[in-house]
Write an enzyme that holds these catalytic residues in place. Structure first.
Site, PDB file in Angstrom:
ATOM      1  N   CYS A 223       4.989  -4.046  -0.428  1.00 51.21           N
ATOM      2  CA  CYS A 223       4.330  -5.348  -0.614  1.00 51.21           C
ATOM      3  C   CYS A 223       4.694  -5.893  -1.991  1.00 51.21           C
ATOM      4  O   CYS A 223       3.845  -6.355  -2.734  1.00 51.21           O
ATOM      5  CB  CYS A 223       2.821  -5.241  -0.423  1.00 51.21           C
ATOM      6  SG  CYS A 223       2.011  -4.150  -1.604  1.00 51.21           S
TER       7      CYS A 223
ATOM      8  N   ASP B 256      -1.520   9.970   4.940  1.00 54.72           N
ATOM      9  CA  ASP B 256      -1.700   9.288   3.661  1.00 54.72           C
ATOM     10  C   ASP B 256      -2.087  10.343   2.644  1.00 54.72           C
ATOM     11  O   ASP B 256      -2.707  11.356   2.979  1.00 54.72           O
ATOM     12  CB  ASP B 256      -2.770   8.199   3.719  1.00 54.72           C
ATOM     13  CG  ASP B 256      -2.667   7.275   2.516  1.00 54.72           C
ATOM     14  OD1 ASP B 256      -1.978   6.246   2.625  1.00 54.72           O
ATOM     15  OD2 ASP B 256      -3.244   7.597   1.455  1.00 54.72           O
TER      16      ASP B 256
ATOM     17  N   ASP C  77       5.562   3.159   4.429  1.00 51.61           N
ATOM     18  CA  ASP C  77       4.960   2.059   3.677  1.00 51.61           C
ATOM     19  C   ASP C  77       4.818   2.582   2.252  1.00 51.61           C
ATOM     20  O   ASP C  77       3.826   3.214   1.908  1.00 51.61           O
ATOM     21  CB  ASP C  77       3.610   1.685   4.289  1.00 51.61           C
ATOM     22  CG  ASP C  77       2.964   0.517   3.588  1.00 51.61           C
ATOM     23  OD1 ASP C  77       3.656  -0.226   2.884  1.00 51.61           O
ATOM     24  OD2 ASP C  77       1.731   0.358   3.742  1.00 51.61           O
TER      25      ASP C  77
END
Length: 167
Positions: free
Chosen positions: A103, A5, A50
């Site tokens: 998302c 990340d 993601d």
């Protein structure tokens, strides 16, 4: 397994969750998708991306998104995602897989980027239905993308697509 990340805070959170769950086979690295790592080229069987997104799929929990997000923000994010995918796809070994998710419910950030990747002759879309709950199997598009809306699965809105590197 390598988990990355771009922020130290998220890497710390991932580490805490790994300790909590007793998982010890995962290496963590603070690393952004725009930072090229030559030793990772063609090295992974699976890359899960993601991607950062507008978050329009979680608007029910984060109402401020509705008032802060502008069309030009979505266009910039879609372009940023494409840039990340250009790098991340190079880390997948031939025969390996790339799964990308967001998302959001924005076509620019989801279907359009998936279609862009599917046009590359080195990649083919993957049918997700074997991994989906029965209630969502029919929601997958003919191109094997899955756009989950909050009304479909009593959850937030998400997008998922998977690809296999053919060469």
């Amino acid at each position: 397994i390598l988990a990355c990340d771009v922020t130290k805070q998220k890497v710390t959170k991932i580490r805490e969750n790994l300790i909590r769950t007793g998982m010890h086979n995962i290496k963590l690295k603070k690393h952004g998708a725009f930072e090229w790592e030559s030793e990772w080229e063609n090295a992974f069987d699976l890359v899960i991306a993601d991607l950062p997104c507008s978050g329009l799929g979680v608007i029910g929990n984060k109402c401020d998104i509705k008032y802060k997000t502008k069309e030009e923000d979505i266009q910039k994010l879609a372009k940023k995602q494409k840039g990340m995918l250009k790098i991340l796809t190079r880390y997948v070994k031939p025969g390996g897989y790339l799964l990308f998710s967001t998302c959001t419910i924005s076509p620019e950030e989801n279907e359009e980027n998936a279609k862009w990747l599917a046009q590359d002759e080195d990649w083919e879309t993957v049918d997700l239905s074997a991994w989906l709950p029965e209630s969502l199997q029919e929601e997958q598009t003919e191109n094997y993308y899955l756009q989950i809306l909050p009304t479909m699965a009593e959850t937030d809105g998400f997008f998922v697509s998977a690809f296999r590197k053919v060469r």
